[in-house]
Write a protein that holds these residues in place. Structure first.
Motif, short mmCIF file in Angstrom:
data_model
loop_
_atom_site.label_atom_id
_atom_site.label_comp_id
_atom_site.label_asym_id
_atom_site.label_seq_id
_atom_site.Cartn_x
_atom_site.Cartn_y
_atom_site.Cartn_z
N VAL A 128 24.95 -10.76 3.58
CA VAL A 128 24.30 -11.16 3.21
C VAL A 128 25.50 -11.82 2.01
O VAL A 128 26.78 -10.97 2.06
N MET A 132 22.37 -12.82 -2.68
CA MET A 132 21.24 -11.25 -1.81
C MET A 132 21.51 -10.27 -1.39
O MET A 132 21.35 -9.27 -0.86
N ARG A 138 15.41 -9.78 0.01
CA ARG A 138 15.25 -10.01 1.66
C ARG A 138 14.43 -8.73 2.68
O ARG A 138 14.71 -7.72 2.75
N GLY A 141 13.76 -8.13 6.18
CA GLY A 141 15.10 -7.48 7.13
C GLY A 141 15.04 -5.96 6.56
O GLY A 141 15.63 -5.35 7.59
N ASN A 202 18.35 -10.81 12.78
CA ASN A 202 16.98 -9.61 11.97
C ASN A 202 15.52 -10.41 11.00
O ASN A 202 15.85 -12.04 10.97
N GLY A 205 16.09 -13.64 8.71
CA GLY A 205 17.45 -13.98 9.07
C GLY A 205 18.58 -13.18 8.54
O GLY A 205 20.45 -14.09 8.44
N THR A 206 18.12 -12.56 7.57
CA THR A 206 18.89 -11.91 7.27
C THR A 206 19.51 -10.30 7.34
O THR A 206 17.62 -9.56 7.22
N PRO A 207 20.30 -8.99 6.90
CA PRO A 207 21.50 -9.80 7.32
C PRO A 207 21.87 -10.53 8.97
O PRO A 207 21.43 -10.37 9.26
N THR A 208 22.81 -10.97 8.47
CA THR A 208 23.70 -11.49 9.42
C THR A 208 24.57 -10.57 10.61
O THR A 208 25.80 -11.09 10.53
#
Length: 251
Positions: A128, A132, A138, A141, A202, A205-208
């Protein structure tokens, strides 16, 4: 009583000096050749390691080692294994580990995964950005309920990095030290490894995930050539000196 002439004494000194020089050069050449041979062995080992890791990464995922197997987990046989685990993410115990990736500076989100047998595995859910860091940015997530995590098995990274040490007291982390993180978060019976989650998106979209860098420096061939070239130069120097001494004596 006769005594040796100055010319004979000089020749004896010259012969003794040449003998010592040749002996030292022989030791040096032997050492250089041994170093070159050792680097060739290291090159073979490194190529086998790269092939072995590549095979693990692309293999079908297998269950992550259970508690009974933890003592046997090691770098040679297990690192970068493609594994899967099922449990419940303890989002209230996540830890942020500072990192810098191709996406910029930020943090790895390390979250305990509580398993059915009462043990836990730390999951590196992914990256992240700094903005974030706070979980409230987030919420999607923060997955609740049972989940399956697939990724690569990684061994613990104790104490910190070469540049910075972990500071558990102030909750500043620079490496993924499983034992220290578990102790700080009050997690009992944690695996001696963590899992780098794959690139499965996730919610939100985050965590990547899926950002594991697998790179093994392989400069052993260059090192081997360097040692062999130095050995060749030493042989050339030895030949030049010995040849010059022989020609001088003939003259």
């Amino acid at each position: 009583m006769s005594s040796a002439s100055p010319e004979k004494i000089d020749r004896r000194h010259s012969a003794a000096g040449l003998t010592i020089f040749c002996g030292l050069m022989a030791l040096l050449i032997g050492a250089l050749l041994a170093l070159g041979g050792w680097q060739i062995e290291r090159l073979s080992w490194k190529r086998e390691l790269i092939a072995r890791v590549d095979q693990r990464v692309h293999a079908e995922p297998s269950p992550a080692p259970a508690r009974a197997e933890w003592s046997g987990v090691n770098r040679s046989n297990d690192e970068y294994r493609h594994v899967t685990a099922r449990g419940t993410l303890q989002n209230d115990r996540e830890t942020l580990v500072y990192t810098s990736t191709a996406l910029g500076p930020g943090y790895w989100v390390i979250t305990p995964l509580a398993l059915a047998d009462g043990t836990s595995i730390l999951i590196n859910r992914g990256f992240v950005p700094t903005g974030m860091r706070d979980p409230v940015t987030r919420p999607e997530g923060q997955i609740a309920g049972p989940v399956s995590i697939t990724g690569l098995l990684r061994l613990t990274e104790p104490k910190g990095t070469l540049i910075k040490s972990n500071d558990p007291a102030n909750d500043r982390w620079y490496s993924r030290d499983t034992a220290a993180i578990a102790h700080q978060r009050g997690i009992a019976e944690v695996a001696p490894y963590f899992i780098d989650a794959d690139g499965t998106p996730n919610p939100g979209g985050t965590p990547t995930g899926g950002l594991t860098q697998i790179a093994f420096p392989n400069n052993h061939l260059v090192y081997a050539i360097t040692w062999f070239v130095l050995a060749a130069m030493a042989i050339g120097l030895l030949f030049f000196v010995v040849r010059g001494e022989i020609l001088a004596r003939r003259a």
